[in-house]
Design a protein around this motif. Structure first.
Motif, PDB file in Angstrom:
ATOM      1  N   ASN A 163     -11.543  -4.331   4.587  1.00 12.05           N
ATOM      2  CA  ASN A 163     -10.893  -3.194   3.939  1.00 12.05           C
ATOM      3  C   ASN A 163      -9.583  -3.553   3.288  1.00 12.05           C
ATOM      4  OD1 ASN A 163      -9.111  -3.507   6.037  1.00 12.05           O
ATOM      5  ND2 ASN A 163      -9.510  -1.528   6.981  1.00 12.05           N
ATOM      6  N   ALA A 164      -9.294  -4.863   3.198  1.00 10.59           N
ATOM      7  CA  ALA A 164      -8.025  -5.273   2.616  1.00 10.59           C
ATOM      8  C   ALA A 164      -8.123  -5.485   1.123  1.00 10.59           C
ATOM      9  CB  ALA A 164      -7.533  -6.570   3.278  1.00 10.59           C
ATOM     10  N   LYS A 174      -2.889  -2.199   9.884  1.00  7.47           N
ATOM     11  CA  LYS A 174      -3.515  -3.498  10.110  1.00  7.47           C
ATOM     12  C   LYS A 174      -4.688  -3.614   9.155  1.00  7.47           C
ATOM     13  CE  LYS A 174      -5.530  -6.642  13.468  1.00  7.47           C
ATOM     14  NZ  LYS A 174      -5.808  -6.942  14.886  1.00  7.47           N
ATOM     15  N   TRP A 175      -4.664  -4.681   8.379  1.00 10.80           N
ATOM     16  CA  TRP A 175      -5.696  -4.871   7.369  1.00 10.80           C
ATOM     17  C   TRP A 175      -6.717  -5.901   7.847  1.00 10.80           C
ATOM     18  CZ3 TRP A 175      -5.359  -1.161   3.986  1.00 10.80           C
ATOM     19  CH2 TRP A 175      -4.111  -0.604   3.708  1.00 10.80           C
ATOM     20  N   SER A 179       0.790  -1.228   0.000  1.00 14.79           N
ATOM     21  CA  SER A 179       0.000   0.000   0.000  1.00 14.79           C
ATOM     22  C   SER A 179       0.824   1.280   0.000  1.00 14.79           C
ATOM     23  CB  SER A 179      -0.911   0.016   1.237  1.00 14.79           C
ATOM     24  OG  SER A 179      -0.121   0.111   2.422  1.00 14.79           O
ATOM     25  N   THR A 182      -6.178   5.485   8.098  1.00 14.55           N
ATOM     26  CA  THR A 182      -5.573   4.145   8.126  1.00 14.55           C
ATOM     27  C   THR A 182      -5.751   3.506   9.492  1.00 14.55           C
ATOM     28  OG1 THR A 182      -3.893   4.835   6.519  1.00 14.55           O
ATOM     29  CG2 THR A 182      -3.429   2.840   7.782  1.00 14.55           C
TER      30      THR A 182
END
Length: 283
Positions: free
Chosen positions: A281-282, A276-277, A93, A174
């Motif tokens: 939302n990943a 942290k995904w 990302s 985020t």
């Protein structure tokens, strides 16, 4: 008009609005897409807007392209803030990741040699090299220490470690998590003991964990245990928080002050803060 008919600059602009992963995938479409996907115009957008000021503290090689710089910062942490912090990019990302070194943390009795010692990596297998006063972690390491020194717990009954992080330096919008990064060598006093960790952001985020993965008592049943990192250290999640992008402070702590038992053999590298995904939302 098909994409193939667009000028390379237009394709680069479109790719810069995607993600590093998407850009790499789309580079396989054609030679034109490959050229656009590798351009500095694309990777400049994937780098943090303040990356120049961040890496100005480091002595880095002269990378041939913005993509090469991005990949270097994603593959290797660099030391900043006079050795008290490391910086790295989350590879998929481009989000910012930081680790506060043990020297940047408040450790109760940390400057008293009877209780704590400051040492190099406890594993003699660690390898580092120094470039103009800045430590660079070696490529593809099995075991290494990011910082030139770590904290070694000699003997305390009151274990308390605290850290503070300014959220303005993190990537906005985020979800982040904080991780306590440590090792245990001939450790004593942690087996079957609850340790309190917290990420205090707007007044919440305290939980109990077990730092000794060999514990098997009912008193620590169901508690989170540490996991092994690729660099040979252990980590345990302390908690998470959402960074909206405004200036604020996150208070983080590791404590065991209730048991009254003496503890030793804990090596502290620091506290890492990274995205942290979650499944929702990943994607």
């Amino acid at each position: 008009m098909e994409f193939q008919g667009l000028p390379e600059g237009c394709i680069a602009l479109i790719l810069s609005r995607t993600t590093p992963v998407d850009a790499c995938r789309l580079s396989l479409v054609s030679k034109l897409f490959n050229s656009a996907a590798d351009s500095d115009a694309v990777w400049e957008r994937f780098l943090p807007s303040d990356y120049r000021s961040i890496i100005s503290e480091c002595s880095l090689p002269n990378y041939p392209s913005k993509k090469a710089l991005y990949l270097a910062l994603a593959d290797h942490p660099v030391i900043i803030d006079e050795g008290k912090k490391s910086f790295q990019l989350e590879k998929k990302s481009g989000k910012k990741c930081y680790m506060l070194a043990a020297r940047a943390l408040f450790i109760v009795w940390g400057d008293t040699e009877q209780y704590w010692n400051w040492t190099t990596d406890p594993d003699s297998r660690s390898k580092q090299f120094q470039n103009s006063g800045h430590i660079w972690a070696p490529a593809n390491p099995k075991k290494f220490t990011v910082f030139p020194e770590v904290a070694e717990l000699r003997d305390v009954c009151w274990l308390e470690i605290r850290g503070v992080f300014n959220t303005l330096t993190l990537s906005p919008d985020t979800q982040y998590a904080a991780y306590f990064v440590f090792k245990m060598i001939d450790a004593r006093g942690f087996r079957n003991r609850r340790v309190e960790v917290s990420v205090d952001f707007n007044g919440d985020g305290t939980k109990n964990v077990c730092l000794d993965g060999s514990s098997n008592s009912a008193r620590v049943a169901g508690l989170q245990r540490p996991s092994l990192r690729s660099d040979g250290w252990l980590e345990i999640e302390m908690g998470e928080f959402f960074n909206v992008g405004l200036e604020d402070e996150v208070q983080m702590s590791v404590k065991e002050v209730k048991g009254g038992n003496w503890k030793s053999g804990l090596f502290v590298e620091g506290i890492e803060v990274r995205p942290k995904w979650h499944w929702h939302n990943a994607a």
